[in-house]
Design an enzyme around this catalytic site. Structure first.
Site, PDB file in Angstrom:
ATOM      1  NE  ARG A 111     -16.006 -15.193   7.224  1.00 39.46           N
ATOM      2  CZ  ARG A 111     -17.023 -15.556   7.942  1.00 39.46           C
ATOM      3  NH1 ARG A 111     -18.272 -15.489   7.094  1.00 39.46           N
ATOM      4  NH2 ARG A 111     -17.031 -15.733   9.311  1.00 39.46           N
ATOM      5  CE  LYS A 133       2.437  -4.023  -1.680  1.00 39.49           C
ATOM      6  NZ  LYS A 133       3.567  -3.215  -1.440  1.00 39.49           N
ATOM      7  CD  GLU A 175       5.789   6.144  -5.730  1.00 41.90           C
ATOM      8  OE1 GLU A 175       6.279   5.316  -6.175  1.00 41.90           O
ATOM      9  OE2 GLU A 175       5.647   6.593  -4.402  1.00 41.90           O
ATOM     10  CE  LYS A 213       1.296  -1.385  -8.165  1.00 42.45           C
ATOM     11  NZ  LYS A 213       1.000  -0.491  -6.775  1.00 42.45           N
ATOM     12  CD  GLU A 223       6.174  -5.843  -1.956  1.00 42.50           C
ATOM     13  OE1 GLU A 223       5.287  -5.035  -2.229  1.00 42.50           O
ATOM     14  OE2 GLU A 223       7.024  -5.555  -0.960  1.00 42.50           O
ATOM     15  NE  ARG A 227       2.478  -5.273  -5.554  1.00 47.11           N
ATOM     16  CZ  ARG A 227       1.019  -5.531  -5.402  1.00 47.11           C
ATOM     17  NH1 ARG A 227       0.644  -6.646  -5.365  1.00 47.11           N
ATOM     18  NH2 ARG A 227       0.532  -4.224  -5.096  1.00 47.11           N
ATOM     19  CG  ASN A 231       8.978  -1.641  -2.075  1.00 51.65           C
ATOM     20  OD1 ASN A 231       8.010  -1.026  -1.911  1.00 51.65           O
ATOM     21  ND2 ASN A 231       8.915  -3.068  -1.851  1.00 51.65           N
ATOM     22  CG  HIS A 234       9.113   3.192  -1.792  1.00 50.02           C
ATOM     23  ND1 HIS A 234       9.562   3.495  -3.277  1.00 50.02           N
ATOM     24  CD2 HIS A 234       8.129   3.703  -1.623  1.00 50.02           C
ATOM     25  CE1 HIS A 234       8.431   3.845  -3.824  1.00 50.02           C
ATOM     26  NE2 HIS A 234       7.632   3.950  -3.006  1.00 50.02           N
ATOM     27  CG  HIS A 238       9.504   3.895   3.739  1.00 45.01           C
ATOM     28  ND1 HIS A 238       9.423   2.465   3.241  1.00 45.01           N
ATOM     29  CD2 HIS A 238       8.678   4.482   3.195  1.00 45.01           C
ATOM     30  CE1 HIS A 238       8.562   2.258   2.698  1.00 45.01           C
ATOM     31  NE2 HIS A 238       7.711   3.501   2.467  1.00 45.01           N
ATOM     32  CG  HIS A 251       5.427   8.022  -0.406  1.00 46.06           C
ATOM     33  ND1 HIS A 251       6.098   7.597   0.478  1.00 46.06           N
ATOM     34  CD2 HIS A 251       4.968   7.464  -1.530  1.00 46.06           C
ATOM     35  CE1 HIS A 251       6.318   6.215  -0.074  1.00 46.06           C
ATOM     36  NE2 HIS A 251       5.682   6.202  -1.205  1.00 46.06           N
TER      37      HIS A 251
HETATM   38  P1  NAD Z   1      -3.719  11.325  -0.779  1.00 45.01           P
HETATM   39  O1  NAD Z   1      -4.685  10.354  -0.876  1.00 45.01           O
HETATM   40  O2  NAD Z   1      -3.528  11.861   0.637  1.00 45.01           O
HETATM   41  O3  NAD Z   1      -3.922  12.532  -1.557  1.00 45.01           O
HETATM   42  C1  NAD Z   1      -2.959  13.828  -1.486  1.00 45.01           C
HETATM   43  C2  NAD Z   1      -4.039  15.064  -1.402  1.00 45.01           C
HETATM   44  O4  NAD Z   1      -4.696  15.137  -2.833  1.00 45.01           O
HETATM   45  C3  NAD Z   1      -5.256  14.921  -0.382  1.00 45.01           C
HETATM   46  O5  NAD Z   1      -5.138  16.019   0.234  1.00 45.01           O
HETATM   47  C4  NAD Z   1      -6.358  14.655  -1.314  1.00 45.01           C
HETATM   48  O6  NAD Z   1      -7.454  14.945  -0.517  1.00 45.01           O
HETATM   49  C5  NAD Z   1      -5.885  15.239  -2.474  1.00 45.01           C
HETATM   50  N1  NAD Z   1      -6.432  15.204  -3.675  1.00 45.01           N
HETATM   51  C6  NAD Z   1      -6.935  14.078  -4.125  1.00 45.01           C
HETATM   52  N2  NAD Z   1      -7.446  14.135  -5.528  1.00 45.01           N
HETATM   53  C7  NAD Z   1      -7.477  15.498  -5.583  1.00 45.01           C
HETATM   54  C8  NAD Z   1      -7.880  16.220  -6.852  1.00 45.01           C
HETATM   55  N3  NAD Z   1      -8.140  15.657  -7.763  1.00 45.01           N
HETATM   56  N4  NAD Z   1      -7.886  17.349  -6.725  1.00 45.01           N
HETATM   57  C9  NAD Z   1      -7.487  18.186  -5.745  1.00 45.01           C
HETATM   58  N5  NAD Z   1      -6.858  17.426  -4.750  1.00 45.01           N
HETATM   59  C10 NAD Z   1      -7.016  16.144  -4.678  1.00 45.01           C
HETATM   60  O7  NAD Z   1      -2.382  10.923  -1.248  1.00 45.01           O
HETATM   61  P2  NAD Z   1      -1.722   9.834  -2.505  1.00 45.01           P
HETATM   62  O8  NAD Z   1      -0.490  10.642  -2.850  1.00 45.01           O
HETATM   63  O9  NAD Z   1      -2.638   9.920  -3.461  1.00 45.01           O
HETATM   64  O10 NAD Z   1      -1.516   8.629  -1.833  1.00 45.01           O
HETATM   65  C11 NAD Z   1      -0.756   8.338  -0.731  1.00 45.01           C
HETATM   66  C12 NAD Z   1      -1.008   6.963   0.019  1.00 45.01           C
HETATM   67  O11 NAD Z   1      -1.151   6.141  -1.023  1.00 45.01           O
HETATM   68  C13 NAD Z   1      -0.415   6.603   1.263  1.00 45.01           C
HETATM   69  O12 NAD Z   1      -1.339   6.301   2.024  1.00 45.01           O
HETATM   70  C14 NAD Z   1       0.383   5.325   0.586  1.00 45.01           C
HETATM   71  O13 NAD Z   1       0.674   4.712   1.567  1.00 45.01           O
HETATM   72  C15 NAD Z   1      -0.432   4.804  -0.521  1.00 45.01           C
HETATM   73  N6  NAD Z   1       0.061   3.987  -1.427  1.00 45.01           N
HETATM   74  C16 NAD Z   1      -0.618   2.924  -1.686  1.00 45.01           C
HETATM   75  C17 NAD Z   1      -0.018   2.129  -2.706  1.00 45.01           C
HETATM   76  C18 NAD Z   1      -0.348   0.633  -2.891  1.00 45.01           C
HETATM   77  O14 NAD Z   1      -0.069   0.041  -3.758  1.00 45.01           O
HETATM   78  N7  NAD Z   1      -1.686   0.252  -2.403  1.00 45.01           N
HETATM   79  C19 NAD Z   1       1.066   2.535  -3.590  1.00 45.01           C
HETATM   80  C20 NAD Z   1       1.643   3.866  -3.562  1.00 45.01           C
HETATM   81  C21 NAD Z   1       1.066   4.522  -2.178  1.00 45.01           C
END
Ligand code: NAD
Length: 346
Positions: A111, A133, A175, A213, A223, A227, A231, A234, A238, A251
């Site tokens: 939990r 999130k 971003e 942020k 949101e 918040r 987006n 986005h 998407h 992304h």
């Molecule tokens: P990711 O976590 O897939 O990382 C991108 C790539 O970089 C991966 O291959 C990872 O292994 C690699 N990597 C990570 N750190 C590294 C480093 N220091 N050196 C070399 N390679 C490295 O992608 P991301 O862009 O970090 O995140 C995207 C995800 O985040 C999506 O799933 C999205 O939905 C989510 N997201 C969440 C929020 C939120 O508010 N929770 C906001 C934006 C995005």
């Protein structure tokens, strides 16, 4: 540098530390959740500063395709085998995929137990690791299963970004540009001249983005209002990601194109001048981000807006700049106007 995240329920307040991870002392058991790539590159340097009662490493395969319930079940299984209890701590060590999944696991294991984010991509440092999130994807779409669950601390270490591929770095900058255009003209102007290869500038970028942020999250944790402004870009992104099977663009790259499209809509509505649209476009290009996309079928593209989970009551929610540093949320834009803008990208 530190930023306080102050929530309505003050017991959940936490801090984001930028380049301050010298020693991490936790007096309970810890499970580090990471992936094969990040673990291989940086786990040793994390273990060197971590002092805790007992530690377990859980390594997931790398990739968005593993951001699903199956991975969550596997992680939960390992937490039970390691006998983590309610006082234990999870450390999310990776990009946004890892922080979203580790946060979700932390929110449901017995939990809810504490979790700490140590983001290793720029995108996760400026955006995903802050705000609570968490979640996973399923066959119906991205991030459709999850929870709002805040970390108990976030450590953004710019040194981890040295191994990040250039495209991934740029995706994170997209971003940050998003936040500057929506909330902070000064930051936008600073970015126009900033060289992010310099460490102090990179630290500033992380600081300014997390600060903006934090303000959005503090005002609207769930949101329901401001918040949603995060987006920006986005709604279009998407659709582009969907059309290209999540393969052609990262992304953040799709967000950059989406920002450019949203800006054309803002120009059409008189919210943004042609000059400011070009300024934003030039800033995206400066950081090697794509801004163009050829829409194959305008009707198909338009209809896809309605698949987005942010389209409420069959109305598309557009987040638009109102000048640089301001925003407007619009749900009343006619199909005719949107189609005119889309046709500029044909
Ligand atoms: P990711 O976590 O897939 O990382 C991108 C790539 O970089 C991966 O291959 C990872 O292994 C690699 N990597 C990570 N750190 C590294 C480093 N220091 N050196 C070399 N390679 C490295 O992608 P991301 O862009 O970090 O995140 C995207 C995800 O985040 C999506 O799933 C999205 O939905 C989510 N997201 C969440 C929020 C939120 O508010 N929770 C906001 C934006 C995005």
């Amino acid at each position: 540098m530190q930023i306080d995240i102050n929530l309505k329920d003050i017991s959940r307040n936490y801090k984001v530390y930028i380049d301050e991870l010298k020693e991490l002392k936790i007096d309970t058991k810890v499970a580090i959740i990471t992936n094969s790539k990040v673990g291989g590159l940086h786990l040793d340097s994390l273990l060197a500063v971590l002092k805790c009662k007992e530690k377990f490493i859980i390594t997931l395969p790398d990739g968005e395709e593993y951001k699903n319930l199956k991975s969550i079940e596997e992680v939960l299984e390992q937490l039970f085998v390691s006998r983590l209890d309610r006082s234990s701590v999870i450390i999310a060590f990776g990009g946004g995929v890892i922080s979203d999944m580790a946060g979700f696991v932390a929110s449901i294991y017995q939990r809810g137990i504490r979790f700490i984010n140590i983001p290793t991509t720029l995108l996760a440092q400026v955006d995903a690791s802050v705000g609570g999130k968490t979640g996973v994807n399923n066959k119906f779409g991205k991030n459709l299963i999850g929870s709002f669950y805040q970390p108990s601390a976030v450590y953004c270490e710019s040194k981890f970004l040295q191994t990040l591929p250039k495209r991934e770095f740029a995706a994170g900058v997209a971003e940050a540009i998003k936040m500057a255009v929506m909330f902070d003209k000064e930051m936008f102007e600073w970015l126009e001249g900033a060289n992010l290869e310099e460490k102090t500038n990179l630290q500033q970028l992380i600081y300014k983005s997390v600060f903006l942020k934090a303000k959005a999250v503090e005002a609207d944790e769930r949101e329901k209002g401001v918040r949603a402004v995060l987006n920006y870009g986005h709604t279009f992104a998407h659709v582009i990601e969907n059309e290209t099977g999540y393969k052609r663009f990262l992304h953040g790259e799709a967000v950059a194109i989406g920002i450019n499209m949203a800006n054309s809509l803002a120009v059409k509505l008189g919210l943004l001048t042609d000059l400011d649209r070009d300024r934003i476009k030039n800033l995206l290009i400066k950081f090697n981000l794509p801004v163009e996309y050829k829409i194959a079928d305008l009707d198909v593209f338009y209809d896809a807006f309605f698949l987005d989970k942010k389209s409420e009551n069959s109305k598309i929610k557009f987040i638009l700049p109102n000048g640089i540093g301001g925003y407007e949320i619009r749900q009343d834009i006619s199909k005719d106007i949107v189609m005119q803008v889309l046709s500029e990208f044909k």
